[in-house]
Design a protein around this motif. Structure first.
Motif, PDB file in Angstrom:
ATOM      1  N   ALA A 120      35.541  65.686  -4.060  1.00  0.00           N
ATOM      2  CA  ALA A 120      34.821  64.478  -4.473  1.00  0.00           C
ATOM      3  C   ALA A 120      34.627  64.439  -5.986  1.00  0.00           C
ATOM      4  N   ILE A 121      34.276  65.580  -6.572  1.00  0.00           N
ATOM      5  CA  ILE A 121      34.095  65.639  -8.027  1.00  0.00           C
ATOM      6  C   ILE A 121      35.403  65.317  -8.748  1.00  0.00           C
ATOM      7  N   LYS A 122      36.497  65.859  -8.242  1.00  0.00           N
ATOM      8  CA  LYS A 122      37.810  65.617  -8.863  1.00  0.00           C
ATOM      9  C   LYS A 122      38.202  64.145  -8.749  1.00  0.00           C
ATOM     10  N   ASN A 123      38.027  63.558  -7.575  1.00  0.00           N
ATOM     11  CA  ASN A 123      38.462  62.177  -7.343  1.00  0.00           C
ATOM     12  C   ASN A 123      37.563  61.152  -8.022  1.00  0.00           C
ATOM     13  N   GLU A 124      36.254  61.406  -8.026  1.00  0.00           N
ATOM     14  CA  GLU A 124      35.312  60.403  -8.517  1.00  0.00           C
ATOM     15  C   GLU A 124      34.924  60.577  -9.979  1.00  0.00           C
ATOM     16  N   VAL A 125      34.941  61.809 -10.452  1.00  0.00           N
ATOM     17  CA  VAL A 125      34.539  62.082 -11.841  1.00  0.00           C
ATOM     18  C   VAL A 125      35.750  62.407 -12.711  1.00  0.00           C
ATOM     19  N   GLY A 126      36.737  63.051 -12.114  1.00  0.00           N
ATOM     20  CA  GLY A 126      37.951  63.386 -12.861  1.00  0.00           C
ATOM     21  C   GLY A 126      37.959  64.779 -13.438  1.00  0.00           C
ATOM     22  N   LEU A 127      37.008  65.625 -13.024  1.00  0.00           N
ATOM     23  CA  LEU A 127      36.890  66.984 -13.537  1.00  0.00           C
ATOM     24  C   LEU A 127      37.010  67.998 -12.410  1.00  0.00           C
ATOM     25  N   THR A 128      37.316  69.242 -12.773  1.00  0.00           N
ATOM     26  CA  THR A 128      37.385  70.303 -11.770  1.00  0.00           C
ATOM     27  C   THR A 128      36.104  71.129 -11.785  1.00  0.00           C
ATOM     28  N   ALA A 129      35.767  71.635 -10.619  1.00  0.00           N
ATOM     29  CA  ALA A 129      34.591  72.485 -10.461  1.00  0.00           C
ATOM     30  C   ALA A 129      34.987  73.730  -9.691  1.00  0.00           C
ATOM     31  N   SER A 130      34.235  74.787  -9.880  1.00  0.00           N
ATOM     32  CA  SER A 130      34.438  76.025  -9.112  1.00  0.00           C
ATOM     33  C   SER A 130      33.206  76.275  -8.267  1.00  0.00           C
ATOM     34  N   ALA A 131      33.424  76.798  -7.054  1.00  0.00           N
ATOM     35  CA  ALA A 131      32.319  77.017  -6.126  1.00  0.00           C
ATOM     36  C   ALA A 131      32.298  78.453  -5.637  1.00  0.00           C
ATOM     37  N   GLY A 132      31.096  78.964  -5.432  1.00  0.00           N
ATOM     38  CA  GLY A 132      30.910  80.273  -4.812  1.00  0.00           C
ATOM     39  C   GLY A 132      30.085  80.093  -3.558  1.00  0.00           C
ATOM     40  N   VAL A 133      30.496  80.736  -2.467  1.00  0.00           N
ATOM     41  CA  VAL A 133      29.797  80.608  -1.191  1.00  0.00           C
ATOM     42  C   VAL A 133      29.389  81.995  -0.716  1.00  0.00           C
ATOM     43  N   SER A 134      28.103  82.177  -0.446  1.00  0.00           N
ATOM     44  CA  SER A 134      27.664  83.456   0.107  1.00  0.00           C
ATOM     45  C   SER A 134      26.267  83.322   0.709  1.00  0.00           C
ATOM     46  N   ILE A 135      25.640  84.468   0.988  1.00  0.00           N
ATOM     47  CA  ILE A 135      24.393  84.498   1.751  1.00  0.00           C
ATOM     48  C   ILE A 135      23.146  84.332   0.888  1.00  0.00           C
ATOM     49  N   ASN A 136      23.273  84.435  -0.448  1.00  0.00           N
ATOM     50  CA  ASN A 136      22.103  84.275  -1.312  1.00  0.00           C
ATOM     51  C   ASN A 136      22.511  83.835  -2.710  1.00  0.00           C
ATOM     52  N   LYS A 137      21.528  83.580  -3.538  1.00  0.00           N
ATOM     53  CA  LYS A 137      21.781  83.060  -4.883  1.00  0.00           C
ATOM     54  C   LYS A 137      22.607  84.018  -5.740  1.00  0.00           C
ATOM     55  N   PHE A 138      22.221  85.280  -5.724  1.00  0.00           N
ATOM     56  CA  PHE A 138      22.895  86.274  -6.565  1.00  0.00           C
ATOM     57  C   PHE A 138      24.397  86.292  -6.286  1.00  0.00           C
ATOM     58  N   LEU A 139      24.755  86.379  -5.013  1.00  0.00           N
ATOM     59  CA  LEU A 139      26.171  86.481  -4.645  1.00  0.00           C
ATOM     60  C   LEU A 139      26.920  85.170  -4.853  1.00  0.00           C
ATOM     61  N   ALA A 140      26.262  84.043  -4.566  1.00  0.00           N
ATOM     62  CA  ALA A 140      26.915  82.753  -4.770  1.00  0.00           C
ATOM     63  C   ALA A 140      27.215  82.519  -6.249  1.00  0.00           C
ATOM     64  N   LYS A 141      26.277  82.930  -7.109  1.00  0.00           N
ATOM     65  CA  LYS A 141      26.470  82.782  -8.556  1.00  0.00           C
ATOM     66  C   LYS A 141      27.679  83.596  -9.022  1.00  0.00           C
TER      67      LYS A 141
END
Length: 346
Positions: A120-141
């Motif tokens: 959605a960010i790429k299509n609507e804003v035109g920029l790339t984003a990176s994502a982290g997925v995990s069980i808590n803030k520390f690991l997701a960051k």
């Protein structure tokens, strides 16, 4: 977001695409606010003095920061987040934590949500984003930085401890250059070394932060995503092309900075009790002077008078390259909401 400020400039000005770009400063002075990935290949990074950045990359292109434009796009990106969850905790214009345990779309996995948001960010804003997925803030960051740019990295529950054991200590969120050097002197080079230290040892060497290192090295971080995170201060500053040599020059240069700070303060609808003046000299040494009031600072005149008294309290030792001011020590008027954490499939 990936090199957010620089990527915005490259998107808005196609002639900058594929070129080393630094946002902020110029070839003679100033500080780099953001660097494109093309510039990073030469060792240019944010918070680097622009003169050093220019010496590292001969073809570096400096552009002026346009924070209103960055805020506009940041708001647009945040609206995309809110389609999936109301539990959004912004860290800055280009980064946020999201708790998608219970998401509005009814999507069953966090990975699919991250992919949807990136698309959605790429299509609507035109920029790339990176994502982290995990069980808590520390690991997701940590995961969000792991495969930049345009990355997605997942740390599943059963992968947490093996991942941390091999994680270089420099990758731990909260470990800066000096802390890393101190850890190396204690033969701590990766997560497994931290895990082998007792909480008593870590507190002895790192104070309160030692408790944090003890917990996160074991994959423990119980901080909740706080959508009502309280802002601690508002401020503004400016770096000058020609150094200021008298207090009169500093006072004149401080006026537009103070006006910008006051405007942001009024927009924040906060009640501050402290004013801080920041001065940086030509040798990059920095001083701050603060004044706290019993009553809330409720007028531009009161703010101006506070800054004037702080100006009188410092000595003019050498030319000044930067001045800034801020309002802080806010009154807390409401309680932060807390949300429980449930189980979500990855």
């Amino acid at each position: 977001m990936d090199a957010f400020y620089a990527s915005v400039e490259q998107m808005d000005y196609p002639k900058l695409k594929g070129k080393p770009v630094a946002v902020g400063g110029n070839r003679q002075r100033g500080v780099v606010a953001a660097a494109s990935y093309e510039a990073r290949k030469f060792g240019v990074h944010s918070a680097m003095p622009s003169k050093i950045a220019a010496s590292k990359c001969r073809d570096l292109i400096f552009v002026k920061a346009r924070f209103e434009r960055y805020r506009e796009l940041s708001h647009q990106i945040r609206e995309i987040f809110f389609r999936y969850t109301d539990l959004v905790e912004p860290l800055s214009l280009d980064e946020a934590y999201l708790d998608v345990t219970e998401n509005k779309m009814g999507i069953s996995t966090a990975t699919e949500i991250a992919l949807d948001i990136k698309k959605a960010i790429k299509n609507e804003v035109g920029l790339t984003a990176s994502a982290g997925v995990s069980i808590n803030k520390f690991l997701a960051k940590i995961a969000s930085d792991y495969r930049k740019p345009d990355g997605l990295f997942i740390i599943k529950p059963h992968q947490v401890l093996p991942f941390i054991e091999e994680l270089p200590i420099e990758k731990f969120f909260g470990v800066g250059k000096k802390t890393a050097e101190r850890m190396h002197s204690l033969n701590i080079t990766k997560g497994a070394d931290l895990q082998n230290k007792s909480i008593k040892e870590l507190v002895k060497h790192f104070g309160k932060q030692g408790r944090y290192f003890f917990s996160v090295s074991r994959g423990e971080d119980f901080r909740k995503v706080n959508p009502n995170r309280i802002r601690k201060s508002v401020g503004a500053e400016n770096t000058f092309g020609i150094s200021l040599k008298t207090k009169a020059e500093i006072w004149d240069a401080l006026q537009p900075v103070a006006e910008k700070c006051w405007k942001r303060y009024k927009q924040s609808e906060a009640n501050a009790h402290s004013i801080t003046l920041k001065i940086k000299f030509d040798d990059f040494k920095q001083i701050t002077r603060s004044k706290t009031f019993e009553e809330a600072i409720n007028s531009a005149y009161m703010f101006d008078q506070g800054l004037e008294s702080l100006m009188d309290s410092f000595e003019m030792k050498e030319p000044v390259r930067l001045v800034g001011c801020s309002l802080s020590n806010f009154e807390i008027t409401n309680k932060v909401n807390e949300h429980g954490q449930l189980t979500l499939r990855f």
